[in-house]
Scaffold this active site. Structure first.
Site, short mmCIF file in Angstrom:
data_model
loop_
_atom_site.label_atom_id
_atom_site.label_comp_id
_atom_site.label_asym_id
_atom_site.label_seq_id
_atom_site.Cartn_x
_atom_site.Cartn_y
_atom_site.Cartn_z
N SER A 175 0.79 -1.22 0.00
CA SER A 175 0.00 0.00 0.00
C SER A 175 0.83 1.28 0.00
O SER A 175 0.33 2.33 -0.38
CB SER A 175 -0.94 0.01 1.20
OG SER A 175 -0.19 0.07 2.40
N HIS A 229 -5.94 -4.34 -1.46
CA HIS A 229 -5.75 -3.20 -2.38
C HIS A 229 -5.82 -3.62 -3.84
O HIS A 229 -5.23 -2.97 -4.71
CB HIS A 229 -4.41 -2.50 -2.12
CG HIS A 229 -4.43 -1.58 -0.93
ND1 HIS A 229 -5.09 -0.36 -0.93
CD2 HIS A 229 -3.90 -1.71 0.30
CE1 HIS A 229 -4.94 0.23 0.24
NE2 HIS A 229 -4.22 -0.58 1.02
N LYS A 281 -12.81 -1.38 0.85
CA LYS A 281 -12.05 -0.54 -0.08
C LYS A 281 -12.82 -0.45 -1.41
O LYS A 281 -13.88 0.17 -1.45
CB LYS A 281 -10.62 -1.06 -0.22
CG LYS A 281 -9.83 -0.87 1.09
CD LYS A 281 -8.35 -1.16 0.97
CE LYS A 281 -7.62 -0.72 2.23
NZ LYS A 281 -7.12 -1.82 3.06
C1 LIG Z 1 -7.08 -2.26 4.47
C2 LIG Z 1 -6.35 -3.53 4.66
C3 LIG Z 1 -6.72 -4.45 5.63
C4 LIG Z 1 -7.81 -4.15 6.63
O1 LIG Z 1 -9.07 -4.29 6.06
P1 LIG Z 1 -10.34 -3.95 6.98
O2 LIG Z 1 -11.44 -4.70 6.34
O3 LIG Z 1 -10.50 -2.47 6.94
O4 LIG Z 1 -10.03 -4.45 8.35
C5 LIG Z 1 -6.04 -5.65 5.70
N1 LIG Z 1 -5.03 -5.92 4.86
C6 LIG Z 1 -4.62 -5.05 3.92
C7 LIG Z 1 -3.49 -5.40 3.00
C8 LIG Z 1 -5.26 -3.83 3.80
O5 LIG Z 1 -4.84 -2.96 2.88
#
Ligand SMILES: *Cc1c(COP(=O)(O)O)cnc(C)c1O
Length: 408
Positions: A185, A213, A248
């Site tokens: 990220s 992502h 996301k």
């Molecule tokens: C955003 C993210 C998470 C967390 O996801 P949530 O559903 O908000 O808990 C976990 N792993 C990665 C790689 C992320 O980018």
């Protein structure tokens, strides 16, 4: 020790965070999440959401969630296995599995919980987990909750991964699991999944990819990094376990999942603690997420728009003399290297926000020292005009903050 003494310690700790320039403050938004938002400090063009497909306020997603309030109620007031499973929870799990190319899937309250729950179920003291050093915090925490032996390999470094696999083998590990983010990220770089799967085959290891992502927009049909890397094809899926978020690209509501082989899903439903001991995903979120997944699966338009936007932004910024990390992902890091980089990045982001463009600067310890950056995240909700506005804001802010740093 009463609270009075503890309070003094906490205040000192807060003051330290503040003095280090690391104090995080919430900015309050007064509109739905979108490309154009209003905050309590004024309007902003948003370039820091994970709203990749622009579905967070999509009319079909909102309508599905609204209808679900009437059809399915507000909450479940139960964990899944007691009385918290509606048929739409299972429908969503099957749809995620089909999209991901796995047998089945299991929903969790978040992807943080999916990663928090999986390792201790699958991996015991006889086993070895080999994890990329830049993996997400929830993977790091999940690995710590298991009793398996832990190995780390340098970010995307296949020679180091091989060395760790050899060490794990030499220590007679029973099961070996390689775990990586699909997309990192802070960089927008893809994990080299074909090489990772080849090494896994050679060493008899399992592969787990956290595709938070990527799910919904990376790969030819948006199925994820495994599709992008050619390890998800008509011939099958070489990744054993995928985790991902609904928070996301897929509407940005909440919830996460594990998609994997049938026996892994079945065992997680027996043993995974966040599944057993935390409330079921809310009905309206399930319905909205299903609508978002349908759009991601059936419509090329938002994914192509996002790709166009990422390309346009990368081209215009490069033309303007900014230093970008290379790539194609919708995460675009604008680099401010060197000793003064952290200050420049942070001041430029501040100036841009004053001009109504919302981007975030990251510096040490979130990224390596000397590699400060402003991370821009494109969305299908952005128009060409939005992107040009953002680039102009970068140019104007650089002029104001670092007039000599025009890349030339
Ligand atoms: C955003 C993210 C998470 C967390 O996801 P949530 O559903 O908000 O808990 C976990 N792993 C990665 C790689 C992320 O980018």
């Amino acid at each position: 020790m009463g609270y009075t003494e503890i309070r003094d310690d906490l205040r000192a700790e807060l003051a330290e965070i503040e003095a280090a320039g690391l104090f995080k403050r919430e900015r309050e938004i007064t509109t739905p999440q979108s490309a154009h938002i209003e905050t309590t400090k004024g309007p902003a063009l948003n370039f820091c959401a994970n709203n990749y497909l622009g579905l967070a306020d999509h009319p079909d997603v909102v309508a599905a969630a609204r209808a679900a309030l009437d059809d399915w109620g507000f909450g479940m007031a139960s964990v899944r296995f007691i009385c918290g499973t509606q048929s739409q929870h299972r429908d969503l799990e099957r749809e995620i599995a089909e999209f991901s190319g796995t047998d089945d899937a299991i929903l969790f309250p978040s992807c943080f919980d999916a990663n928090g729950g999986i390792f201790e179920v699958l991996m015991g003291p006889e086993d070895a987990i080999i994890s990329d050093t830049l993996n997400h915090a929830s993977i790091i925490d999940g690995v710590r909750l298991s009793k398996a032996k832990r190995f780390r390999y340098a970010n995307r470094d296949m020679a180091d991964l091989r060395a760790q696999l050899e060490t794990a083998r030499a220590q007679d590990a029973r099961r070996i699991l390689i775990v990586t983010d699909g997309v990192f990220s802070m960089d927008g770089y893809y994990a080299p999944l074909e090489e990772i799967c080849d090494l896994a085959d050679e060493f008899g290891a399992l592969v787990m990819v956290d595709d938070s992502h990527a799910v919904g927009f990376v790969g030819e049909h948006g199925r994820g990094t495994h599709e992008h890397c050619g390890v998800l094809t008509d011939d099958g899926n070489r990744v054993d376990i995928l985790t991902g978020t609904l928070g996301k690209a897929l509407g940005g509501g909440s919830g996460g999942y594990v998609a994997a082989h049938q026996e892994i899903i079945d065992l997680l439903k027996q043993r995974a603690r966040p599944y057993l001991f935390s409330n079921a995903v809310a009905p309206s979120i399930v319905a909205g997420s299903r609508a978002a997944l349908t759009i991601a699966r059936e419509s090329d338009e938002p994914r192509e728009r996002l790709q166009h936007n990422a390309r346009l932004f990368r081209d215009l910024m490069t033309e303007a003399g900014f230093d970008l990390l290379p790539g194609s992902h919708a995460i675009v890091p604008v680099m401010f290297p060197g000793e003064d980089g952290a200050r420049q990045a942070s001041e430029i982001a501040d100036v841009m926000l004053d001009h109504g463009v919302y981007v975030i600067a990251f510096s040490f310890p979130v990224v390596p020292r000397g590699e400060a950056r402003i991370r821009v995240q494109l969305s299908a909700a952005h128009t060409d005009a939005d992107i040009r506005t953002c680039v102009q804001a970068f140019v104007a802010a650089r002029e104001q903050v670092a007039p000599d740093a025009d890349g030339g």
